[in-house]
Design a protein around this motif. Structure first.
Motif, PDB file in Angstrom:
ATOM      1  N   SER A   1     -10.381  -2.379   5.023  1.00  0.00           N
ATOM      2  CA  SER A   1     -11.074  -2.064   3.777  1.00  0.00           C
ATOM      3  C   SER A   1     -11.181  -0.562   3.526  1.00  0.00           C
ATOM      4  N   GLY A   2     -11.503   0.203   4.551  1.00  0.00           N
ATOM      5  CA  GLY A   2     -11.635   1.639   4.359  1.00  0.00           C
ATOM      6  C   GLY A   2     -10.332   2.290   3.938  1.00  0.00           C
ATOM      7  N   GLU A   3      -9.232   1.909   4.590  1.00  0.00           N
ATOM      8  CA  GLU A   3      -7.922   2.466   4.256  1.00  0.00           C
ATOM      9  C   GLU A   3      -7.537   2.117   2.822  1.00  0.00           C
TER      10      GLU A   3
ATOM     11  N   LEU B   1       0.826  -1.202   0.000  1.00  0.00           N
ATOM     12  CA  LEU B   1       0.000   0.000   0.000  1.00  0.00           C
ATOM     13  C   LEU B   1       0.861   1.253   0.000  1.00  0.00           C
ATOM     14  N   HIS B   2       1.925   1.234   0.780  1.00  0.00           N
ATOM     15  CA  HIS B   2       2.841   2.369   0.794  1.00  0.00           C
ATOM     16  C   HIS B   2       3.464   2.571  -0.591  1.00  0.00           C
ATOM     17  N   SER B   3       3.819   1.475  -1.253  1.00  0.00           N
ATOM     18  CA  SER B   3       4.429   1.565  -2.579  1.00  0.00           C
ATOM     19  C   SER B   3       3.450   2.100  -3.619  1.00  0.00           C
ATOM     20  N   LEU B   4       2.206   1.655  -3.532  1.00  0.00           N
ATOM     21  CA  LEU B   4       1.228   2.073  -4.537  1.00  0.00           C
ATOM     22  C   LEU B   4       0.999   3.577  -4.524  1.00  0.00           C
ATOM     23  N   ALA B   5       1.204   4.203  -3.395  1.00  0.00           N
ATOM     24  CA  ALA B   5       0.997   5.640  -3.309  1.00  0.00           C
ATOM     25  C   ALA B   5       2.075   6.423  -4.051  1.00  0.00           C
ATOM     26  N   ILE B   6       3.247   5.789  -4.274  1.00  0.00           N
ATOM     27  CA  ILE B   6       4.366   6.543  -4.851  1.00  0.00           C
ATOM     28  C   ILE B   6       4.964   5.913  -6.109  1.00  0.00           C
ATOM     29  N   GLU B   7       4.744   4.619  -6.347  1.00  0.00           N
ATOM     30  CA  GLU B   7       5.332   3.962  -7.513  1.00  0.00           C
ATOM     31  C   GLU B   7       4.729   4.522  -8.794  1.00  0.00           C
ATOM     32  N   GLN B   8       5.591   4.845  -9.773  1.00  0.00           N
ATOM     33  CA  GLN B   8       5.133   5.442 -11.015  1.00  0.00           C
ATOM     34  C   GLN B   8       5.231   4.504 -12.211  1.00  0.00           C
ATOM     35  N   ASP B   9       6.028   3.468 -12.144  1.00  0.00           N
ATOM     36  CA  ASP B   9       6.139   2.545 -13.267  1.00  0.00           C
ATOM     37  C   ASP B   9       4.859   1.718 -13.367  1.00  0.00           C
ATOM     38  N   GLU B  10       4.176   1.804 -14.516  1.00  0.00           N
ATOM     39  CA  GLU B  10       2.855   1.182 -14.624  1.00  0.00           C
ATOM     40  C   GLU B  10       2.915  -0.339 -14.596  1.00  0.00           C
ATOM     41  N   LEU B  11       3.958  -0.930 -15.159  1.00  0.00           N
ATOM     42  CA  LEU B  11       4.085  -2.383 -15.084  1.00  0.00           C
ATOM     43  C   LEU B  11       4.216  -2.830 -13.639  1.00  0.00           C
ATOM     44  N   LEU B  12       5.007  -2.114 -12.890  1.00  0.00           N
ATOM     45  CA  LEU B  12       5.221  -2.478 -11.495  1.00  0.00           C
ATOM     46  C   LEU B  12       3.980  -2.203 -10.655  1.00  0.00           C
TER      47      LEU B  12
ATOM     48  N   LEU C   1      -6.821   3.639  -2.980  1.00  0.00           N
ATOM     49  CA  LEU C   1      -7.057   3.325  -4.394  1.00  0.00           C
ATOM     50  C   LEU C   1      -7.830   4.445  -5.080  1.00  0.00           C
ATOM     51  N   TRP C   2      -8.857   4.968  -4.412  1.00  0.00           N
ATOM     52  CA  TRP C   2      -9.659   6.021  -5.040  1.00  0.00           C
ATOM     53  C   TRP C   2      -8.852   7.302  -5.207  1.00  0.00           C
ATOM     54  N   THR C   3      -7.985   7.586  -4.263  1.00  0.00           N
ATOM     55  CA  THR C   3      -7.111   8.748  -4.401  1.00  0.00           C
ATOM     56  C   THR C   3      -6.275   8.642  -5.666  1.00  0.00           C
ATOM     57  N   GLN C   4      -5.777   7.443  -5.962  1.00  0.00           N
ATOM     58  CA  GLN C   4      -4.968   7.252  -7.168  1.00  0.00           C
ATOM     59  C   GLN C   4      -5.823   7.286  -8.430  1.00  0.00           C
ATOM     60  N   VAL C   5      -7.081   6.824  -8.335  1.00  0.00           N
ATOM     61  CA  VAL C   5      -7.986   6.939  -9.479  1.00  0.00           C
ATOM     62  C   VAL C   5      -8.178   8.403  -9.866  1.00  0.00           C
ATOM     63  N   MET C   6      -8.237   9.287  -8.864  1.00  0.00           N
ATOM     64  CA  MET C   6      -8.496  10.709  -9.088  1.00  0.00           C
ATOM     65  C   MET C   6      -7.206  11.529  -9.203  1.00  0.00           C
TER      66      MET C   6
ATOM     67  N   PHE D   1      -5.800   1.341 -11.249  1.00  0.00           N
ATOM     68  CA  PHE D   1      -6.278   1.551  -9.885  1.00  0.00           C
ATOM     69  C   PHE D   1      -7.801   1.432  -9.822  1.00  0.00           C
ATOM     70  N   TYR D   2      -8.479   1.924 -10.848  1.00  0.00           N
ATOM     71  CA  TYR D   2      -9.943   1.850 -10.853  1.00  0.00           C
ATOM     72  C   TYR D   2     -10.424   0.400 -10.843  1.00  0.00           C
ATOM     73  N   SER D   3      -9.835  -0.459 -11.686  1.00  0.00           N
ATOM     74  CA  SER D   3     -10.296  -1.851 -11.744  1.00  0.00           C
ATOM     75  C   SER D   3     -10.040  -2.558 -10.415  1.00  0.00           C
ATOM     76  N   THR D   4      -8.946  -2.216  -9.737  1.00  0.00           N
ATOM     77  CA  THR D   4      -8.687  -2.813  -8.431  1.00  0.00           C
ATOM     78  C   THR D   4      -9.659  -2.268  -7.392  1.00  0.00           C
ATOM     79  N   TYR D   5      -9.961  -0.974  -7.465  1.00  0.00           N
ATOM     80  CA  TYR D   5     -10.953  -0.383  -6.565  1.00  0.00           C
ATOM     81  C   TYR D   5     -12.292  -1.104  -6.720  1.00  0.00           C
ATOM     82  N   ARG D   6     -12.710  -1.302  -7.970  1.00  0.00           N
ATOM     83  CA  ARG D   6     -13.972  -2.013  -8.209  1.00  0.00           C
ATOM     84  C   ARG D   6     -13.937  -3.415  -7.617  1.00  0.00           C
ATOM     85  N   SER D   7     -12.788  -4.084  -7.721  1.00  0.00           N
ATOM     86  CA  SER D   7     -12.666  -5.455  -7.233  1.00  0.00           C
ATOM     87  C   SER D   7     -12.706  -5.530  -5.713  1.00  0.00           C
TER      88      SER D   7
END
Length: 859
Positions: free
Chosen positions: A634-636, A598-609, A641-646, A657-663
């Motif tokens: 779940s809330g966190e 979760l910490h990585s997802l907030a800052i990682e920019q490489d889309e494959l990763l 995820l939604w922050t990254q969608v927006m 991020f959106y498809s994972t949020y939906r999942s």
């Protein structure tokens, strides 16, 4: 009783009669077992040559009426043992109407799925066999207004009379008569069309020699798009009703094919080896694609991408096109001699595809792409009790479908990459050119290629090949800090003393400064001095190395805390793949892994990763957390995820991020947002909802048991405009029901073979039934699904057994589910060894999750 088989009593009587007939030849009877035994195939390859087929098919408008056919098989026959001629055809006693040999009606016998013609009816040299028959629907995939042949690996004889083996190549000519509005695509170029009384007759030119599993016909209501690039004509047939989607994708699809062909012609120094290049997009196709010369089949959704396609989806499309096009040389021009080497055509196609897509995506880290596309999936099988070798023995083609899986599609390209690195890229390319030119329009084995490369190289490739290709499993490679030194040790997980020769490019140091160190790993431990001050030691630093890499405690702690700060995406990717292994082996807790992800997802920019970390996040969330942990986090997770969608990320990155949020969304607030998105009351800028995405939203809301789920499903059904997507939705709808009784009835309906003919729909339904949120209610359906696996293998296409198992078991992590599977494996002595491996492969994730989450231990 299975509709494809005789009654046992009748079969035995027929077989006994045939054997008496054959014994009259005063020679050992030829094998006529069900399927295509190796002995039969080998005998035919030695006694039959100059093979030509001419098929004339008459396809009625109604799928309830039989397709009728006529064929002429011309061959040279030279059998000194005077064995009968055996032609393969399923249910011949029911479907064959007449057999003429050299123009004379002859007595023949049905034996299992063969037509047995006495040697006395033949003459040495040229012969012709004319047959009139009803075409079997089993491999013709008939729908209401279209159909397509799918014959790999041994299903051509399910529908047509022929010699169904890869090492008897023949030229084929097609004639097809269809309803007036239909189009027809076949292997050869179209020669003529004529229409009379509402029926259109198509004829096609004779092809180059090819194996029967590549024979292809598709017919029905299709639209055609045509492009000419660099003097080459491409035809694309499809059933997409969204004109905007077609227009957005059309040019890129044609260009990807043209670029791929140019690359392959340059690499191989052989011109495109077939007469035309057409391809057909099939809704809900069983595979990603199938490499028929002159008529490649693709899954339509994999080629026509939505506006919101992710980078991974765009790379996936390019790789799929490159894979199927590479098959024109690797598999179609040069074909494996027998399906024990089916992996060779697949590894060449995947290996070449990885090279081909690079120039089209200059912004992508292709070393990282290779790592993320191959290693995680290969490991998902190779770490299990059901691990299998790349190359497997095969006595009968009826079991060839069980050879397919992640080992040949994902592990084999890694092994081929190792081979190329050992001999050098230039020598490897020269060897591949010699291989293709030597065996063009013929057959070859893996040892044939190794012999070509061995003759050019100083390496002992035969010994290297033995452990990497002929053996299952992966090496276990550990890092230990000992007495001021670092010890790198390779071990055989089966304690059989095997050694996997391998070059490791290790990375040692810290986030501020780390250096590569290359070592050749063999049977003896490698002791490295002066390395103990390194903050971390990562043995698979280049991302190509293969094995279970066991980190020392200091390195693991450092990497889990600092993975985000490693200086290259490739190094971060190799670290994530390695940390995932640590979790699965119980050396790293799921909660700590998830926190780091979760910490990585907030800052990682490489889309494959990002895509890889999101995949791990979904798996941990659903399979490796308890219900209480999921509710707590779940809330966190949804907020992140939604922050990254927006966010300001690219559209493809936000789409991931959106498809994972939906999942993953399960909170009341999150579900309310998903419902607003589905209804159109809320939108995400630059992420429009396609029809497929609307279906996914509605389905997910139903699975998550919102109050008005049935109303949403009904409205979604009314919204659907594309007839193929509507038919699919109607099929799976009961699997989305809130009522477990309705869902169980859906599963019960799958016991009828005719309800399983659209395999992609079946898999979607099983995934709905066994979603983790419904695991407790579906646990009683595990045992019946496992009990059906032999029938699934006998009646389905090559990937169906594995997908049936994955979709049944993938949502479970309870001790009860694990115990159910364990009991099945103990009490199913008649389960074939190959299917047992498949069950063990799919069950591995359940066993691990049950141990980690619920403390389960097998008896």
């Amino acid at each position: 009783m299975n509709s494809l088989l005789y009654s046992k009593k009748f079969t035995c009587l027929l077989l006994a009669f045939a054997l008496l007939l054959l014994n009259s030849c005063n020679s050992t009877p030829i094998a006529t077992d069900q399927g295509i035994p190796w002995e039969l195939a080998q005998h035919r390859s030695e006694t039959i040559s100059n093979l030509r087929y001419h098929f004339a098919l008459d396809i009625p408008l109604s799928r309830t009426e039989a397709i009728t056919g006529k064929s002429r098989i011309r061959l040279n026959w030279n059998d000194r043992s005077t064995q009968p001629l055996v032609i393969d055809f399923l249910l011949p006693q029911q479907r064959i109407h007449a057999v003429l040999v050299n123009g004379v009606e002859t007595n023949w016998q049905p034996v299992n799925d063969h037509i047995v013609i006495p040697a006395s009816a033949l003459q040495v040299g040229e012969n012709s066999v004319d047959l009139t028959f009803n075409v079997g629907d089993e491999a013709f995939n008939r729908r209401e207004d279209f159909l397509y042949a799918l014959f790999v690996p041994d299903r051509a004889h399910f529908s047509l009379p022929l010699f169904d083996q890869p090492n008897l190549k023949g030229r084929v000519t097609w004639e097809v008569t269809v309803p007036e509005q239909w189009k027809v695509i076949a292997n050869g170029p179209e020669a003529s069309t004529s229409t009379h009384n509402g029926r259109t007759h198509f004829t096609f030119l004779e092809t180059q020699p090819m194996p029967t599993y590549l024979f292809a016909v598709a017919a029905g209501i299709f639209e055609r798009e045509t492009a000419e690039i660099n003097g080459r004509t491409f035809n694309m047939y499809h059933r997409e009703t969204d004109a905007g989607k077609v227009a957005r994708n059309r040019d890129e699809i044609f260009q990807l094919h043209a670029t791929t062909l140019d690359w392959l012609e340059d690499y191989t120094q052989i011109d495109y080896p077939f007469q035309k290049f057409d391809f057909v997009l099939i809704p809900s196709f069983q595979y990603g694609g199938m490499e028929h010369p002159g008529g490649i089949l693709y899954r339509q959704a994999s080629i026509f991408l939505d506006e919101t396609a992710t980078q991974n989806q765009m790379l996936g499309r390019a790789s799929l096109i490159a894979h199927e096009t590479a098959h024109m040389w690797f598999g179609d021009l040069v074909t494996m001699n027998w399906f024990d080497d089916v992996w060779t055509k697949e590894v060449f196609a995947n290996f070449m595809a990885a090279k081909i897509v690079n120039p089209s995506f200059p912004e992508v880290d292709h070393e990282l792409r290779f790592l993320t596309a191959h290693h995680p999936t290969a490991y998902s099988v190779d770490r299990t009790e059901g691990a299998n070798p790349i190359r497997q023995p095969l006595d009968n083609l009826r079991f060839a479908g069980t050879l397919y899986g992640a080992i040949i599609y994902q592990k084999a390209p890694i092994v081929m990459r190792h081979l190329e690195n050992r001999v050098g890229e230039e020598l490897f390319r020269e060897g591949m050119r010699e291989y293709l030119s030597t065996y063009a329009y013929g057959n070859a084995t893996w040892p044939d290629l190794i012999a070509i490369l061995d003759a050019r190289s100083e390496q002992d490739l035969a010994t290297w090949s033995q452990v990497w290709v002929e053996e299952a499993d992966r090496p276990s490679i550990s890092i230990v800090r000992e007495d001021g030194d670092v010890v790198v040790q390779q071990r055989d997980p089966e304690s059989r003393g095997r050694v996997w020769p391998q070059t490791l490019e290790m990375r040692l140091g810290s986030i501020d400064a780390n250096e590569p160190l290359t070592i050749e790993l063999g049977s003896e431990p490698q002791r490295l001095s002066g390395m103990t001050n390194a903050e971390f030691i990562l043995p698979n630093g280049s991302g190509v190395e293969y094995g279970e890499f066991i980190l020392d405690p200091q390195s693991q702690a450092y990497l889990i805390s600092n993975v985000n700060q490693l200086d290259t995406a490739l190094l971060r990717g190799a670290t994530w793949v390695t940390l995932w292994d640590q979790l699965l082996e119980g050396r790293l807790t799921p909660s700590l892994f998830l926190h780091t992800a979760l910490h990585s997802l907030a800052i990682e920019q490489d889309e494959l990763l990002v895509s890889r970390i999101l995949s791990y996040t979904r798996t941990v969330y659903w399979n490796y957390l308890s219900n209480a942990e999921r509710q707590r986090l779940s809330g966190e997770i949804e907020s992140l995820l939604w922050t990254q969608v927006m966010s300001e990320r690219s559209r493809s990155g936000r789409s991931s991020f959106y498809s994972t949020y939906r999942s993953l969304t399960t909170t009341d607030e999150g579900l309310a947002r998903l419902q607003r998105l589905w209804s159109g009351d809320e939108e995400v800028t630059d992420l429009p909802l396609s029809e497929l995405e609307q279906v996914a939203l509605a389905s997910g809301l139903a699975i998550k048991s919102i109050a008005n789920a049935e109303e949403i499903l009904s409205q979604q059904q009314e919204r659907l405009e594309n007839p193929d997507r509507l038919a699919r939705f109607k099929f799976v709808r009961d699997s989305l029901s809130a009522d477990p009784v309705v869902r169980a009835a859906f599963f019960e309906s799958l016991k009828l073979e005719s309800n399983r003919d659209r395999e992609a729909w079946v898999i979607a339904g099983l995934n709905n039934i066994h979603h983790p949120l419904r695991a407790k209610e579906s646990i009683d359906l595990i045992a019946p699904a496992l009990n059906m696996i032999s029938e699934i293998q006998a009646t389905g296409d090559i990937f169906f057994p594995g997908r049936w198992l994955d979709s049944t078991l993938g949502g479970h992590n309870s001790a009860e589910a694990a115990q159910t599977i364990s009991e099945f494996l103990k009490t199913a002595p008649d389960l074939s060894p190959r299917l047992r491996l498949k069950v063990q492969q799919s069950a591995d994730s359940v066993f691990r999750a049950a141990r980690i989450v619920n403390g389960w231990n097998a008896d």
